[in-house]
Enzyme design. Sequence first.
Site, PDB file in Angstrom:
ATOM      1  N   ASP A  45      -6.371  -8.064   1.103  1.00  0.00           N
ATOM      2  CA  ASP A  45      -5.708  -7.380   0.057  1.00  0.00           C
ATOM      3  C   ASP A  45      -4.478  -8.068  -0.714  1.00  0.00           C
ATOM      4  O   ASP A  45      -3.505  -8.428  -0.331  1.00  0.00           O
ATOM      5  CB  ASP A  45      -4.998  -5.987   0.628  1.00  0.00           C
ATOM      6  N   TYR A  50       1.699 -11.054  -6.369  1.00  0.00           N
ATOM      7  CA  TYR A  50       2.181 -12.025  -5.062  1.00  0.00           C
ATOM      8  C   TYR A  50       1.922 -13.176  -5.250  1.00  0.00           C
ATOM      9  O   TYR A  50       2.478 -14.219  -4.300  1.00  0.00           O
ATOM     10  CB  TYR A  50       1.045 -11.730  -3.688  1.00  0.00           C
ATOM     11  N   LYS A  75      -4.485  -6.658  -7.737  1.00  0.00           N
ATOM     12  CA  LYS A  75      -3.960  -5.634  -8.405  1.00  0.00           C
ATOM     13  C   LYS A  75      -3.310  -6.155  -9.553  1.00  0.00           C
ATOM     14  O   LYS A  75      -3.006  -7.300  -9.422  1.00  0.00           O
ATOM     15  CB  LYS A  75      -2.697  -4.965  -7.371  1.00  0.00           C
ATOM     16  N   HIS A 108      -1.331  -1.455  -9.961  1.00  0.00           N
ATOM     17  CA  HIS A 108      -0.486  -1.598  -8.887  1.00  0.00           C
ATOM     18  C   HIS A 108       0.824  -0.752  -8.921  1.00  0.00           C
ATOM     19  O   HIS A 108       1.156  -0.504  -7.730  1.00  0.00           O
ATOM     20  CB  HIS A 108       0.217  -3.223  -8.949  1.00  0.00           C
TER      21      HIS A 108
END
Length: 274
Positions: A45, A50, A75, A108
């Site tokens: 995930d 990120y 996301k 997100h």
Amino acid sequence: MATSLLLNSGHHIPSVGLGVYKSTPGEETYGAVLSALRLGYRHVDTAQVYGNEADVGRAVRDSGLPRDQVYVTSKLWRDAYGYDRALAAVQDSVRRSGLPYLDLVLLHCPGEPGPREGAWRALEEAVRQGLVRSIGVSNFSQAHLEKLSRTATIQPAVNQIEVHPFLQRRELVAYCQAAGIVVEAYSPLSKGHKLSDPRVAGVAARLGVTPAQVMIRWGLQHGMVSLPKSVNPDRQAVNLDVFGFALDEGAMAQLDGCEEGLVTGWDPVAHDPV
Ligand code: A2P
């Protein structure tokens, strides 16, 4: 207990996935994902924000596993909401991953109404184009979900929220599960804060497992997907080894009694207008 759950999209999702939030982009994330896949993880995930989608994709490709044996989620961050930007952003995620498609893409967070609905239409279009298999949301409250469902032509398959025994979000979880939306628990270990809580440690000692396994298993037995994060292969192995034991009624009751509203991440109700 089954090792996967069926989504309303018709696809199965492995019930334990590796979270890579705060896994540093580059070799740390690449190594963490590759070791996890070697240990038997089949679900990773990530998210655009990120900054490590490319490392996740490279590790999935280098694992040698067939593409359809690994479940990959990403996301979209709110700065890419609105139809055109969101569709381009999904295309970017797929391209960065180097994979032919992503299994699941989420909004997100709710962001602003208007751009949010546009972004959802873009995710629906990405499904039609075959870029993405399933779509869902993260950090949505019940009110956000109800509003989205009024205009959506594809209902969200999941809502990914912070859930653990110290933050159970029972009403939101019950609403999602009644609506056929799978709850994915992020920070299932409370980011490590509560692993030495005496109630968790007591259950772990009684059952001969670790506190982390107890917290992950608690979520699974409540019907959720669990996404523990670890970059350490030994801890990754522990976190996946949760199918050989069960929490009995007494253990579940003890953990259910741990609620204390401990938000370590995002509160869906406090942020973002409906
Ligand atoms: P590390 O990545 O060094 O293993 P959460 O999934 O709730 O966000 O928690 C993640 C945090 O818990 C990270 O700091 C991670 O550190 C740590 N962690 C992950 N698995 C375990 C485990 N089995 N035992 C102890 N700490 C763990």
